[in-house]
Design an enzyme around this catalytic site. Structure first.
Site, PDB file in Angstrom:
ATOM      1  N   GLU A  12      45.339  47.446  50.777  1.00 13.94           N
ATOM      2  CA  GLU A  12      46.649  48.065  50.915  1.00 13.94           C
ATOM      3  C   GLU A  12      47.606  47.008  51.415  1.00 13.94           C
ATOM      4  OE1 GLU A  12      46.570  51.610  53.211  1.00 13.94           O
ATOM      5  OE2 GLU A  12      48.668  52.047  52.755  1.00 13.94           O
ATOM      6  N   ASP A 134      53.624  33.736  46.711  1.00 15.71           N
ATOM      7  CA  ASP A 134      52.968  34.391  47.856  1.00 15.71           C
ATOM      8  C   ASP A 134      51.493  34.001  47.918  1.00 15.71           C
ATOM      9  OD1 ASP A 134      52.849  35.844  50.165  1.00 15.71           O
ATOM     10  OD2 ASP A 134      52.726  37.802  49.200  1.00 15.71           O
TER      11      ASP A 134
HETATM   12  N1  LIG Z   1      41.692  42.925  41.116  1.00 17.01           N
HETATM   13  C1  LIG Z   1      41.247  43.136  42.356  1.00 17.01           C
HETATM   14  N2  LIG Z   1      39.924  43.175  42.636  1.00 17.01           N
HETATM   15  C2  LIG Z   1      39.476  43.388  43.895  1.00 17.01           C
HETATM   16  N3  LIG Z   1      40.289  43.590  44.966  1.00 17.01           N
HETATM   17  C3  LIG Z   1      41.616  43.558  44.759  1.00 17.01           C
HETATM   18  C4  LIG Z   1      42.165  43.335  43.452  1.00 17.01           C
HETATM   19  N4  LIG Z   1      43.511  43.331  43.544  1.00 17.01           N
HETATM   20  C5  LIG Z   1      43.796  43.538  44.848  1.00 17.01           C
HETATM   21  N5  LIG Z   1      42.664  43.691  45.578  1.00 17.01           N
HETATM   22  C6  LIG Z   1      42.580  43.940  47.051  1.00 17.01           C
HETATM   23  O1  LIG Z   1      43.708  44.661  47.459  1.00 17.01           O
HETATM   24  C7  LIG Z   1      44.458  43.908  48.430  1.00 17.01           C
HETATM   25  C8  LIG Z   1      45.931  44.223  48.263  1.00 17.01           C
HETATM   26  O2  LIG Z   1      46.344  43.896  46.929  1.00 17.01           O
HETATM   27  P1  LIG Z   1      47.744  43.216  46.651  1.00 17.01           P
HETATM   28  O3  LIG Z   1      47.813  41.950  47.456  1.00 17.01           O
HETATM   29  O4  LIG Z   1      47.968  43.120  45.203  1.00 17.01           O
HETATM   30  O5  LIG Z   1      48.729  44.309  47.306  1.00 17.01           O
HETATM   31  P2  LIG Z   1      50.100  44.105  48.047  1.00 17.01           P
HETATM   32  O6  LIG Z   1      50.620  45.469  48.372  1.00 17.01           O
HETATM   33  O7  LIG Z   1      50.997  43.258  47.236  1.00 17.01           O
HETATM   34  O8  LIG Z   1      49.652  43.322  49.362  1.00 17.01           O
HETATM   35  P3  LIG Z   1      50.536  42.396  50.356  1.00 17.01           P
HETATM   36  O9  LIG Z   1      51.687  43.196  50.834  1.00 17.01           O
HETATM   37  O10 LIG Z   1      49.529  42.077  51.448  1.00 17.01           O
HETATM   38  O11 LIG Z   1      50.912  41.166  49.580  1.00 17.01           O
HETATM   39  C9  LIG Z   1      44.062  42.450  48.176  1.00 17.01           C
HETATM   40  O12 LIG Z   1      44.208  41.635  49.325  1.00 17.01           O
HETATM   41  C10 LIG Z   1      42.594  42.610  47.797  1.00 17.01           C
HETATM   42  O13 LIG Z   1      41.786  42.734  48.952  1.00 17.01           O
END
Ligand SMILES: Nc1ncnc2c1ncn2[C@@H]1O[C@H](COP(=O)(O)OP(=O)(O)OP(=O)(O)O)[C@@H](O)[C@H]1O
Length: 336
Positions: A12, A134
């Site tokens: 998340e 990022d």
């Molecule tokens: N393709 C994937 N496979 C496995 N885990 C994933 C994948 N994509 C994302 N995650 C998990 O979900 C987390 C959050 O995803 P993501 O970074 O895309 O979200 P976000 O809302 O943009 O996060 P942030 O605000 O921290 O940048 C990642 O740190 C990872 O642990």
């Protein structure tokens, strides 16, 4: 999204919630990111954010070091519209993996991992014209074979590779504080791919030190101070773009700084490894190593094949990417 059975939540962040899910038709396990706050309702800004992430991911498809987008969906359910990105399921983040490991990576392993990250960055910067903006250990995933894939293109954007047609000014601030390049901390809005390679230098330092962030600043000015105290200013004042930086006049830039302490911080690193680390952590954006240049340094070119036991399958994947970037038919991932 009724094609997917939702399994557990795996992550998340600010832009969304990520679930593990199973495709009801094929049984394949995927990761589904539901973008936060998206409700359609003709909110152009929200749609732009969703489409930008989806398009950058779509451009990256097929590269072994970049997470693969399977589909992007807008789901029209009662009461609004939800936006989903369906990706290959990779595994835990590098941040998690480093926490669990709790000790430094040996230099050869660090080189293998950095090679993968730099190959991903080189493809983004040179072939695709994508700035990630990022990069950090939370946005790098580790697969079941110990290979790395860059994820979270929520801050990424396309840029003009031909710098005579710059599309700047870009958004500032970008990049999570601890991984933010000096020019960003000084307020630059016409930065380039160097913001990603600086972040990769910070990640390399973290791999070598067993998960301790190199510059854990508490504010932008504290961050800049920590950077200059550790690596010196590296002659950033004589960089032609320096005078235009909004914070060039800050007292932090006028303070005398000791020479770089980076070597003392990584005494066990070989000279060739230090050449890459210090090249990525060069305060001057115009002399900082690009991903392509870093991969041409002796640390990588003189390394034995034993460093890359995974070379075979990743090369096959890389060949698919090269064929696609070279003009083969584009995949049809975006199905909104
Ligand atoms: N393709 C994937 N496979 C496995 N885990 C994933 C994948 N994509 C994302 N995650 C998990 O979900 C987390 C959050 O995803 P993501 O970074 O895309 O979200 P976000 O809302 O943009 O996060 P942030 O605000 O921290 O940048 C990642 O740190 C990872 O642990």
């Amino acid at each position: 999204m009724e094609h997917y059975e939702r399994l557990e939540k795996i992550g998340e962040g600010a832009s969304g919630v990520v679930y593990k899910a199973r495709c009801r038709r094929t049984g394949a396990v995927v990761a589904v990111k539901r973008l936060r706050g998206y409700c359609g309702n003709e909110d152009a800004e929200e749609e732009e954010v969703f489409l930008r992430e989806a398009r950058c991911l779509e451009a990256c498809r097929g590269h072994p070091s970049l997470v693969e987008l399977r589909a992007a969906h807008l789901d029209h359910a009662a009461g609004g519209v939800a936006a989903f990105l369906v990706m290959e399921y990779v595994g835990p983040s590098l941040a998690q993996a480093m926490r669990e490991r709790g000790r430094p990576f040996p230099e050869a392993e660090c080189r293998r991992l950095m090679r993968q990250l730099l190959e991903g960055a080189r493809a983004m910067h040179e072939s695709l014209g994508v700035l990630h903006r990022d990069l950090k250990p939370d946005n790098v995933l580790v697969d079941a074979h110990g290979n790395l894939k860059i994820c979270d293109f929520g801050m990424s954007r396309f840029f003009a590779k031909d710098t005579t047609k710059s599309t700047a000014p870009y958004t500032s601030p970008v990049v999570t504080l601890w991984y933010r390049a000096p020019e960003l901390l000084l307020g630059s809005r016409d930065y380039d791919a160097g913001v990603d390679t600086w972040a990769l230098g910070c990640i390399m330092a973290e791999l070598l030190s067993g998960g301790a962030p190199l510059f854990p600043g508490r504010s932008e000015m504290d961050q800049l101070n920590r950077v200059f105290d550790a690596v010196g200013m590296g002659g950033i004042e004589s960089w032609p773009g320096f005078a235009r930086l909004p914070r060039a006049g800050s007292p932090l830039c006028a303070r005398p700084r000791p020479p770089s302490r980076l070597r003392e911080m990584f005494p066990a690193l070989s000279a060739a490894g230090f050449d890459v680390l210090s090249g990525l952590l060069d305060c001057r954006p115009d002399t900082r190593l690009s991903a392509a240049d870093a991969l041409r340094r002796p640390w990588f070119t003189d390394a034995t094949a034993a460093d890359s036991p995974d070379q075979q399958p990743r090369n096959a994947c890389g060949a698919r990417f090269a064929a696609r970037v070279g003009g083969a038919a584009a995949a049809d991932a975006i199905v909104v």
